[in-house]
Design a protein around this motif. Structure first.
Motif, short mmCIF file in Angstrom:
data_model
loop_
_atom_site.label_atom_id
_atom_site.label_comp_id
_atom_site.label_asym_id
_atom_site.label_seq_id
_atom_site.Cartn_x
_atom_site.Cartn_y
_atom_site.Cartn_z
N ARG A 69 -5.46 -5.82 -2.17
CA ARG A 69 -6.60 -6.78 -1.67
C ARG A 69 -5.92 -8.19 -0.84
O ARG A 69 -5.21 -8.44 -1.44
N HIS A 96 -14.53 -5.94 -3.31
CA HIS A 96 -13.72 -5.03 -2.58
C HIS A 96 -12.64 -4.71 -3.32
O HIS A 96 -11.97 -5.52 -4.18
N THR A 105 -6.99 0.35 2.72
CA THR A 105 -7.87 -0.37 3.63
C THR A 105 -7.84 0.10 5.02
O THR A 105 -6.98 0.41 5.64
N THR A 118 0.96 -1.23 -0.03
CA THR A 118 0.12 0.00 0.11
C THR A 118 0.96 1.14 0.05
O THR A 118 0.37 2.39 -0.58
N TYR A 135 -10.13 -6.85 8.51
CA TYR A 135 -10.24 -7.02 7.13
C TYR A 135 -11.61 -7.68 6.90
O TYR A 135 -12.29 -7.04 6.24
N ASN A 151 -9.68 -2.38 -2.83
CA ASN A 151 -8.65 -1.69 -2.13
C ASN A 151 -7.44 -1.74 -3.06
O ASN A 151 -7.06 -2.55 -3.61
N ASP A 152 -6.36 -0.79 -2.73
CA ASP A 152 -4.86 -0.66 -3.27
C ASP A 152 -4.42 -1.86 -3.57
O ASP A 152 -3.88 -2.52 -4.38
N ARG A 190 -15.02 1.04 -0.64
CA ARG A 190 -14.40 -0.44 -0.97
C ARG A 190 -13.29 -0.21 -1.69
O ARG A 190 -12.65 -1.20 -2.40
N THR A 191 -12.84 1.00 -1.95
CA THR A 191 -11.58 1.51 -2.57
C THR A 191 -10.39 2.26 -1.80
O THR A 191 -10.70 2.38 -0.74
#
Length: 423
Positions: free
Chosen positions: A324, A319, A248, A206, A261, A321-322, A244-245
Motif C-alpha cells: 500500500r 485500500h 495494485t 509485491t 495509484y 493492496n498487497d 481494493r485488495t
C-alpha cells in the motif's frame, strides 16, 4: 512508439482534479531525498482466554476494553482515541496501540533504525502489559488467525467504520468477515526518496512479499481446524474485495506512477465516509459525518477543493493492496509473528530495500516482470507451498538469495510441514 496509456481507474468513475492533486501532494510530502533508512513495524496480536484459547472480545468482563483502560497511565492523555465513549487507542513517543475490528491488539512501533530499537520498544510494552494480562486471565498471542474461535463467534469493536466495513465486505467477497474478526498480521513500512523509488519499492515488495511470507508463515489454524492453506493470509485477502485488495492494478506497467495509484483510489467506492475533519461538515450530526458509501466515490462526497491530510489518509486507508502507498510504502503480506521472528523479518526487509546493491538487483528483477508473472507466482506458492518454483526458482534458491538461513516456524499446525501439527 509506445502503446496508448491504459487507465486503471474504474470504468465511468468520476475523479476530481483537485482531489487528484491532493493525493499527489501527499505522496510527495513523504519523500525523503536524504537517505534515512527508517522503518516502522506493526504487530497485531490475537487476544485469547487462558485455559480455553477462545477469542476475547472488546466488551466482555476483563476483556480488551479493560486492558486498554488499565494501560492508560503509561500513555499520553492527549493522544487517546475515544469514540462514543469507548477507549479504542493509546499512544506515546515511539509506539501506538490500536484495535482491529475483532479485538486484535496492534502495536505500531517506529521510526526505527536498528533491531535493538524494535526489541527495546516492544520489550517495554510487554513488560507493562504482562502483569495486567495475568490479572485479566488472557494472553496476546502471535498467530495469523484465531486458534479456536471461528469468525462468526467474534463480535466487532464499537467503531462505526467497522460496522460499515463488515456489511460492505460481507457482500463483495468471500472472506471479509474472516479477515476483519480473526486474522492478524505483521507489517513493515519503509521510506522512499521520490516517485520512481516508491514505485520500484512497491514492485519489489509485491513480487517478493508472497515468497517471504511462506518462509515466515505463522497460521496453524483456520476456523478452529488445521489450516490447509500454505498462505492463509494471502488466500483470505485475495478473496475479500477485488476492487481494493491484491496486486495494485497497473503496477507492473512501466509507465505506472503516483497518478495511476491516486486515480485507482479516487475512483473506487469509498465504502465508509468520514467527514469528522471536513470543515464544511462542521455542525452536522454524527450520522451525517460518518456513513456508508457503497456506490459513491470521493468526487461524489467531498467538496470541490483540495483535500486535507486527514481526508487523504482516510481514502488511502480504505485500500488494502498487497503493498500500500501512503506517505510511505507499507508491506502487508505477513502473518502476526513473535518478536524474534518479527525482528528477522524487519532485517530481511532492510536488507532488500536499504542495501543499495541489493535493492538495485531486486529492482532490475522486478522491472522484468508483468502482473501475470506475479499472479502465477502467488498461485504456485498457494498450491504447492515449499514445492513451488515462483519465477522459475526453487524455494531453496529463494532462501539463499534472500539470506534466510532457517525460517521454518516452530509452531503447531504448519500446513507445509503437517508432521508438526498437534493440538
Amino acid at each position: 512508439m509506445n502503446p496508448p496509456r491504459v487507465s486503471y481507474a474504474h470504468l465511468g468513475a468520476k475523479v476530481n482534479d483537485k482531489h487528484l492533486a491532493s493525493l499527489l501532494r501527499f505522496f510527495q510530502s513523504g519523500a525523503k531525498p536524504e537517505k534515512d533508512d527508517g522503518y516502522g513495524v506493526e504487530i497485531e496480536h490475537l487476544p485469547v482466554r487462558n485455559g480455553s484459547d477462545r477469542a476475547v472480545s472488546y466488551a466482555e468482563p476483563d476483556g480488551v476494553e479493560t486492558l486498554l483502560e488499565r494501560l492508560r497511565p503509561y500513555y499520553d492523555t492527549d493522544k487517546e482515541f475515544v469514540e462514543d465513549g469507548h477507549l479504542l487507542g493509546l499512544s506515546r513517543s515511539g509506539i501506538s496501540l490500536s484495535l482491529e475490528p475483532g479485538g486484535q491488539f496492534e502495536t505500531s512501533i517506529g521510526v526505527l533504525h536498528t533491531p535493538e530499537e524494535l526489541l527495546d520498544v516492544y520489550g517495554q510494552f510487554r513488560n507493562e502489559v504482562a502483569p495486567i494480562l495475568d490479572e485479566l486471565g488472557f494472553r496476546l498471542v502471535n498467530y495469523g488467525y484465531q486458534p479456536v474461535t471461528g469468525f462468526a463467534d467474534i463480535t466487532l469493536n464499537p467503531k462505526r467504520r467497522y460496522a460499515v466495513m463488515d456489511e460492505y465486505l460481507g457482500h463483495v467477497g468471500s472472506y471479509g468477515p474472516c479477515m476483519m474478526r480473526a486474522s492478524a498480521s505483521t507489517q513493515v513500512s519503509i521510506d522512499y526518496d521520490g516517485e520512481a523509488d516508491a514505485i520500484a519499492k512497491m514492485r519489489v515488495g509485491t513480487a517478493l512479499g508472497p515468497i517471504i511470507s511462506l518462509f515466515f508463515r505463522n497460521s496453524p489454524y483456520f476456523e478452529g481446524e488445521r489450516n490447509p492453506y500454505p498462505l492463509l493470509r494471502q488466500y483470505i485477502w485475495d478473496k475479500t474485495d477485488a476492487q481494493r485488495t491484491g496486486i495494485t492494478p497497473g503496477l507492473f506497467d512501466r509507465r505506472f506512477g503516483w497518478e495511476d495509484y491516486a486515480r485507482d483510489v479516487l475512483s473506487t467506492p469509498m465504502m465508509f465516509v468520514d467527514l469528522t475533519h471536513t470543515p464544511e461538515a462542521k455542525g452536522l450530526s454524527e450520522d451525517e459525518q460518518e456513513f456508508p458509501a457503497f456506490e459513491r466515490n470521493a468526487a461524489d462526497i467531498y467538496p470541490d477543493r483540495e483535500l486535507n491530510d486527514y481526508e487523504v489518509s482516510h481514502l488511502l486507508s480504505t485500500h488494502f493492496n498487497d503493498v500500500r502507498l501512503k506517505n510511505f510504502v507499507e508491506l502487508r503480506h505477513w502473518d502476526s509473528l513473535p518478536i524474534e521472528r518479527a525482528e528477522l523479518l524487519a532485517e530481511t526487509v532492510k536488507s532488500i530495500f536499504y542495501e543499495d546493491d541489493n535493492f538495485a538487483r531486486w529492482k532490475s528483477f522486478a522491472e522484468g516482470l508483468n502482473i501475470t508473472d506475479v499472479e502465477l507466482a502467488k498461485a504456485d506458492l498457494q498450491a504447492r507451498g515449499m514445492g513451488a518454483r515462483p519465477f522459475g526458482r526453487s524455494m531453496e534458491q529463494w532462501q539463499s538469495e534472500l539470506g534466510l538461513s532457517d525460517t521454518r516456524p516452530n509452531i503447531p499446525g504448519d500446513p507445509v510441514h503437517p508432521d508438526v501439527f498437534q493440538r
